[in-house]
Design a protein around this motif. Structure first.
Motif, PDB file in Angstrom:
ATOM      1  N   TYR A 461      45.289   5.232  42.686  1.00 25.25           N
ATOM      2  CA  TYR A 461      46.113   5.311  41.480  1.00 25.25           C
ATOM      3  C   TYR A 461      45.163   5.187  40.278  1.00 25.25           C
ATOM      4  O   TYR A 461      44.619   4.102  40.025  1.00 25.25           O
ATOM      5  CB  TYR A 461      47.134   4.180  41.433  1.00 25.25           C
ATOM      6  N   PRO A 462      44.926   6.258  39.559  1.00 29.00           N
ATOM      7  CA  PRO A 462      43.968   6.190  38.455  1.00 29.00           C
ATOM      8  C   PRO A 462      44.478   5.328  37.301  1.00 29.00           C
ATOM      9  O   PRO A 462      45.678   5.294  37.023  1.00 29.00           O
ATOM     10  CB  PRO A 462      43.814   7.648  38.025  1.00 29.00           C
ATOM     11  N   LEU A 463      43.577   4.643  36.637  1.00 30.07           N
ATOM     12  CA  LEU A 463      43.935   3.926  35.424  1.00 30.07           C
ATOM     13  C   LEU A 463      43.910   4.899  34.250  1.00 30.07           C
ATOM     14  O   LEU A 463      43.028   5.757  34.170  1.00 30.07           O
ATOM     15  CB  LEU A 463      42.961   2.775  35.159  1.00 30.07           C
ATOM     16  N   SER A 464      44.873   4.774  33.364  1.00 30.64           N
ATOM     17  CA  SER A 464      44.831   5.537  32.119  1.00 30.64           C
ATOM     18  C   SER A 464      43.841   4.861  31.184  1.00 30.64           C
ATOM     19  O   SER A 464      43.763   3.629  31.134  1.00 30.64           O
ATOM     20  CB  SER A 464      46.216   5.581  31.472  1.00 30.64           C
ATOM     21  N   THR A 465      43.105   5.657  30.449  1.00 30.26           N
ATOM     22  CA  THR A 465      42.094   5.099  29.551  1.00 30.26           C
ATOM     23  C   THR A 465      42.306   5.617  28.133  1.00 30.26           C
ATOM     24  O   THR A 465      42.788   6.729  27.920  1.00 30.26           O
ATOM     25  CB  THR A 465      40.672   5.483  30.004  1.00 30.26           C
ATOM     26  N   SER A 466      41.914   4.775  27.186  1.00 30.36           N
ATOM     27  CA  SER A 466      41.958   5.197  25.786  1.00 30.36           C
ATOM     28  C   SER A 466      40.895   4.436  25.001  1.00 30.36           C
ATOM     29  O   SER A 466      40.472   3.344  25.400  1.00 30.36           O
ATOM     30  CB  SER A 466      43.341   4.940  25.171  1.00 30.36           C
ATOM     31  N   ALA A 467      40.480   5.029  23.916  1.00 32.62           N
ATOM     32  CA  ALA A 467      39.559   4.372  22.976  1.00 32.62           C
ATOM     33  C   ALA A 467      39.981   4.794  21.577  1.00 32.62           C
ATOM     34  O   ALA A 467      40.363   5.947  21.350  1.00 32.62           O
ATOM     35  CB  ALA A 467      38.116   4.777  23.252  1.00 32.62           C
ATOM     36  N   LYS A 468      39.915   3.841  20.645  1.00 35.32           N
ATOM     37  CA  LYS A 468      40.397   4.154  19.297  1.00 35.32           C
ATOM     38  C   LYS A 468      39.594   3.374  18.265  1.00 35.32           C
ATOM     39  O   LYS A 468      38.930   2.374  18.570  1.00 35.32           O
ATOM     40  CB  LYS A 468      41.872   3.790  19.183  1.00 35.32           C
ATOM     41  N   ARG A 469      39.699   3.856  17.030  1.00 36.64           N
ATOM     42  CA  ARG A 469      39.180   3.071  15.907  1.00 36.64           C
ATOM     43  C   ARG A 469      40.170   1.945  15.644  1.00 36.64           C
ATOM     44  O   ARG A 469      41.393   2.144  15.705  1.00 36.64           O
ATOM     45  CB  ARG A 469      39.026   3.954  14.673  1.00 36.64           C
ATOM     46  N   PRO A 470      39.678   0.736  15.334  1.00 38.27           N
ATOM     47  CA  PRO A 470      40.592  -0.394  15.094  1.00 38.27           C
ATOM     48  C   PRO A 470      41.556  -0.153  13.937  1.00 38.27           C
ATOM     49  O   PRO A 470      42.567  -0.850  13.827  1.00 38.27           O
ATOM     50  CB  PRO A 470      39.631  -1.550  14.787  1.00 38.27           C
ATOM     51  N   ALA A 471      41.261   0.839  13.109  1.00 37.79           N
ATOM     52  CA  ALA A 471      42.157   1.135  11.986  1.00 37.79           C
ATOM     53  C   ALA A 471      43.544   1.536  12.469  1.00 37.79           C
ATOM     54  O   ALA A 471      44.539   1.353  11.759  1.00 37.79           O
ATOM     55  CB  ALA A 471      41.571   2.255  11.123  1.00 37.79           C
ATOM     56  N   LEU A 472      43.612   2.089  13.657  1.00 37.91           N
ATOM     57  CA  LEU A 472      44.912   2.480  14.214  1.00 37.91           C
ATOM     58  C   LEU A 472      45.571   1.272  14.860  1.00 37.91           C
ATOM     59  O   LEU A 472      45.024   0.671  15.778  1.00 37.91           O
ATOM     60  CB  LEU A 472      44.722   3.592  15.252  1.00 37.91           C
ATOM     61  N   GLN A 473      46.730   0.935  14.384  1.00 35.72           N
ATOM     62  CA  GLN A 473      47.477  -0.212  14.911  1.00 35.72           C
ATOM     63  C   GLN A 473      48.949   0.173  15.093  1.00 35.72           C
ATOM     64  O   GLN A 473      49.475   1.011  14.364  1.00 35.72           O
ATOM     65  CB  GLN A 473      47.373  -1.419  13.966  1.00 35.72           C
ATOM     66  N   GLY A 474      49.582  -0.468  16.052  1.00 32.24           N
ATOM     67  CA  GLY A 474      51.024  -0.313  16.207  1.00 32.24           C
ATOM     68  C   GLY A 474      51.465   0.831  17.094  1.00 32.24           C
ATOM     69  O   GLY A 474      52.671   1.022  17.300  1.00 32.24           O
ATOM     70  N   GLU A 475      50.523   1.602  17.625  1.00 37.52           N
ATOM     71  CA  GLU A 475      50.915   2.688  18.525  1.00 37.52           C
ATOM     72  C   GLU A 475      51.354   2.107  19.877  1.00 37.52           C
ATOM     73  O   GLU A 475      50.884   1.042  20.284  1.00 37.52           O
ATOM     74  CB  GLU A 475      49.766   3.686  18.712  1.00 37.52           C
ATOM     75  N   VAL A 476      52.233   2.830  20.535  1.00 37.51           N
ATOM     76  CA  VAL A 476      52.725   2.402  21.854  1.00 37.51           C
ATOM     77  C   VAL A 476      52.496   3.543  22.833  1.00 37.51           C
ATOM     78  O   VAL A 476      52.843   4.692  22.547  1.00 37.51           O
ATOM     79  CB  VAL A 476      54.230   2.049  21.797  1.00 37.51           C
ATOM     80  N   VAL A 477      51.902   3.225  23.953  1.00 37.95           N
ATOM     81  CA  VAL A 477      51.674   4.229  24.991  1.00 37.95           C
ATOM     82  C   VAL A 477      52.481   3.809  26.218  1.00 37.95           C
ATOM     83  O   VAL A 477      52.191   2.787  26.833  1.00 37.95           O
ATOM     84  CB  VAL A 477      50.180   4.344  25.347  1.00 37.95           C
ATOM     85  N   ARG A 478      53.479   4.595  26.531  1.00 37.13           N
ATOM     86  CA  ARG A 478      54.340   4.262  27.674  1.00 37.13           C
ATOM     87  C   ARG A 478      53.809   4.956  28.917  1.00 37.13           C
ATOM     88  O   ARG A 478      54.204   6.057  29.244  1.00 37.13           O
ATOM     89  CB  ARG A 478      55.776   4.672  27.395  1.00 37.13           C
ATOM     90  N   PHE A 479      52.853   4.315  29.561  1.00 39.06           N
ATOM     91  CA  PHE A 479      52.299   4.727  30.852  1.00 39.06           C
ATOM     92  C   PHE A 479      51.420   5.964  30.804  1.00 39.06           C
ATOM     93  O   PHE A 479      50.664   6.215  31.730  1.00 39.06           O
ATOM     94  CB  PHE A 479      53.401   4.927  31.901  1.00 39.06           C
ATOM     95  N   SER A 480      51.522   6.769  29.750  1.00 35.77           N
ATOM     96  CA  SER A 480      50.724   7.990  29.693  1.00 35.77           C
ATOM     97  C   SER A 480      50.587   8.436  28.249  1.00 35.77           C
ATOM     98  O   SER A 480      51.460   8.183  27.416  1.00 35.77           O
ATOM     99  CB  SER A 480      51.393   9.097  30.509  1.00 35.77           C
ATOM    100  N   TRP A 481      49.492   9.176  27.998  1.00 33.35           N
ATOM    101  CA  TRP A 481      49.258   9.665  26.638  1.00 33.35           C
ATOM    102  C   TRP A 481      50.347  10.625  26.179  1.00 33.35           C
ATOM    103  O   TRP A 481      50.587  10.768  24.985  1.00 33.35           O
ATOM    104  CB  TRP A 481      47.888  10.341  26.568  1.00 33.35           C
ATOM    105  N   ILE A 482      51.049  11.269  27.114  1.00 41.25           N
ATOM    106  CA  ILE A 482      52.099  12.194  26.683  1.00 41.25           C
ATOM    107  C   ILE A 482      53.293  11.442  26.111  1.00 41.25           C
ATOM    108  O   ILE A 482      54.154  12.051  25.478  1.00 41.25           O
ATOM    109  CB  ILE A 482      52.566  13.127  27.826  1.00 41.25           C
ATOM    110  N   ASN A 483      53.327  10.127  26.316  1.00 41.95           N
ATOM    111  CA  ASN A 483      54.402   9.318  25.743  1.00 41.95           C
ATOM    112  C   ASN A 483      53.904   8.476  24.575  1.00 41.95           C
ATOM    113  O   ASN A 483      54.447   7.412  24.311  1.00 41.95           O
ATOM    114  CB  ASN A 483      55.003   8.395  26.812  1.00 41.95           C
ATOM    115  N   LEU A 484      52.882   8.933  23.896  1.00 39.47           N
ATOM    116  CA  LEU A 484      52.380   8.197  22.727  1.00 39.47           C
ATOM    117  C   LEU A 484      53.481   8.109  21.665  1.00 39.47           C
ATOM    118  O   LEU A 484      54.035   9.114  21.237  1.00 39.47           O
ATOM    119  CB  LEU A 484      51.153   8.918  22.164  1.00 39.47           C
ATOM    120  N   ASP A 485      53.774   6.891  21.249  1.00 39.42           N
ATOM    121  CA  ASP A 485      54.815   6.645  20.254  1.00 39.42           C
ATOM    122  C   ASP A 485      54.148   6.136  18.977  1.00 39.42           C
ATOM    123  O   ASP A 485      53.591   5.038  18.934  1.00 39.42           O
ATOM    124  CB  ASP A 485      55.807   5.611  20.803  1.00 39.42           C
ATOM    125  N   LEU A 486      54.211   6.952  17.929  1.00 40.20           N
ATOM    126  CA  LEU A 486      53.548   6.613  16.662  1.00 40.20           C
ATOM    127  C   LEU A 486      54.547   6.181  15.594  1.00 40.20           C
ATOM    128  O   LEU A 486      54.165   6.022  14.430  1.00 40.20           O
ATOM    129  CB  LEU A 486      52.752   7.831  16.162  1.00 40.20           C
TER     130      LEU A 486
END
Length: 493
Positions: A461-486
């Motif tokens: 079961y692969p782990l989902s990975t992400s990396a971001k600039r700390p300037a981005l706050q409050g985003e929600v990822v529901r199990f996958s990047w296709i469910n990114l909630d901004l």
């Protein structure tokens, strides 16, 4: 006159609130931006910002209303949904019961040729009760209906736009389509009339960057704000950077080695068991994936409802046992073809499997094709072994277990040609009962039987990975990047 001029100069010199533009990347153009005519993650990554479904999954894996304000199972085969009041598509037309009916009927219409039609195939009718109320009727009681209506392919679209939705999407979501430059970018802008409030991030830019290495360089240099699905070696490098925040988490994905159980070379269960014993899953996870995965046993990961996560591995790595089983089956010197689609991670796994099977005397030819050609190959009865990555997008076990193991899905999703009446019966019974305890018992029967019969091996079961600039706050990822909630996200400099 002089006072007016001075006031104008003061206004022009006043600091303006900086527009917030979030920039991310994807490896390929989305095939289309019509959510009903795709089953592709690059499409869904964009369409989930523009369109909305009746329901969605939470970060805890539960189902909650999105366009649906409330709902009731008024009969075993009839779900009554009350829609949020006052929601409109961004073309100004109302998103009401008639719109929901038209959208779901479009998805169900064979003429639409929707690749995800099977997600809603249990629906037999959609009936308007009043302006905000719609009944969704299934031919038989269908317990996972809410979860299936959370799938992005079921997004409610304004059908009057027809084929134009492919290039100029119109939805009710937090973002509005601005532009799509093929091979360069897709740009969205905040929906100022969004029912949930205007998002703080004004624009979202999806840059099309095929090379992962280039994506990573862009992230490190500030050309991107956030990046998802980062390969293990690159992710480990990014983890040490003070200017970035990284995250890895278990999503809904699983990677399988499938067998065509009707192939003369693989009909003998001892051959399939031997191949399972020949695979060192832990080595793949530790060395190839740098620990960014969990070893798999059950066909669905623990995040999925009704996953039998406590099942023990029946075929631990044992090369001697593999050779013994092959000898018993008279399959020494076996030669097999392993099909895989173009994907750097899967291609690497295929090469490792090739080496592991060579160690027990099985020669494997790895055949890499574009996804469309690979999919066509799996429909052919000549297929032998195949490697696939799958996501249980609804987070309900039915989505994967029915697709992979019910005989009615041969060969569309059940490429293993696995046909066991007892498994069919259990899958159908699990769909028909709203009792979660019964469903759990039935799905466990299926998973135990599948492990015994070995139509496929769940590798990890692969782990989902992400990396971001700390300037981005409050985003929600529901199990996958296709469910990114901004919707609640900010991008502060």
């Amino acid at each position: 006159m002089r006072r007016s001029l001075l006031l104008l100069l003061l206004l022009l010199s006043a600091p303006l609130a900086a527009a917030q533009t979030l920039t991310t990347a994807m490896g390929s153009n989305p095939p289309t931006l019509d959510p009903q005519r795709t089953f592709n993650g690059f499409s869904f990554a964009v369409t989930t910002q523009v369109y909305e479904t009746l329901f969605r999954v939470t970060t805890e894996g539960e189902v909650e209303g999105l366009l649906a304000e409330s709902w009731e199972q008024v009969a075993p085969d009839r779900l009554r949904v009350t829609l949020r009041e006052g929601v409109e598509f961004t073309d100004g037309t109302p998103l009401d019961a008639e719109a929901v009916k038209a959208s779901l009927e479009r998805l169900l219409d064979p003429a639409t040729a929707a690749p995800g039609r099977f997600v809603v195939s249990a629906i037999s009718a959609v009936e308007v009760v009043d302006e905000r109320t719609v009944d969704i009727v299934t031919a038989e009681p269908f317990a996972p209906l809410l979860a299936h209506l959370a799938h992005p392919v079921t997004a409610i679209v304004p059908v009057a736009h027809g084929d134009d939705l492919a290039r100029r999407p119109v939805g009710s979501g937090p973002y509005v389509f601005e532009s799509w430059t093929q091979g360069d970018s897709v740009v969205l802008t905040a929906n100022e009339g969004y029912w949930g409030g205007t998002p703080a991030i004004d624009r979202v830019v999806y840059r099309i960057i095929p090379e992962v290495s280039t994506q990573v360089v862009e992230l490190r240099s500030g050309g991107l704000d956030v990046l998802f699905n980062i390969p293990a070696d690159s992710f480990r490098q990014l983890e040490g950077m003070a200017s970035l925040e990284t995250d890895s988490f278990l999503g809904w994905g699983s990677v399988h080695l499938g067998f065509n159980t009707t192939s003369p070379k693989l009909q003998d269960i001892r051959v399939r068991q031997a191949i399972a014993h020949a695979i060192d899953k832990q080595l793949i996870v530790d060395e190839l994936l740098s620990g960014l995965a969990q070893v798999g046993v059950a066909p669905v990961p623990p995040t999925v409802r009704f996953a039998a996560s406590d099942l023990e591995e029946p075929y631990p790595y044992d090369a001697d046992r593999a050779r013994e089983l092959l000898a018993q089956a008279g399959a020494e010197g076996l030669t097999l073809t392993l099909d895989v689609y173009q994907n750097p991670d899967l291609e690497a796994v295929a090469q490792v499997l090739q080496a592991m099977l060579a160690d027990v005397g099985v020669t494997v030819e790895v055949r890499v094709q574009e996804f469309a050609a690979y999919s066509e190959t799996l429909q052919s009865d000549d297929v032998e072994m195949y490697l696939t990555s799958w996501g249980t997008v609804t987070l309900d076990a039915d989505y994967t277990l029915f697709a992979f193991f019910h005989s009615s899905e041969i060969p569309a999703n059940n490429a293993s040609r696995y046909s066991v009446p007892e498994v069919d019966d259990a899958l159908e019974a699990a769909r028909a009962t709203p009792d979660d305890a019964q469903r759990e018992r039935l799905y466990r029967i299926v998973q135990e039987r599948v492990l015994a019969d070995v139509p496929m091996v769940t590798l990890y079961y692969p782990l989902s990975t992400s990396a971001k600039r700390p300037a981005l706050q409050g985003e929600v990822v529901r199990f996958s990047w296709i469910n990114l909630d901004l919707r609640g996200a900010t991008l502060e400099e």
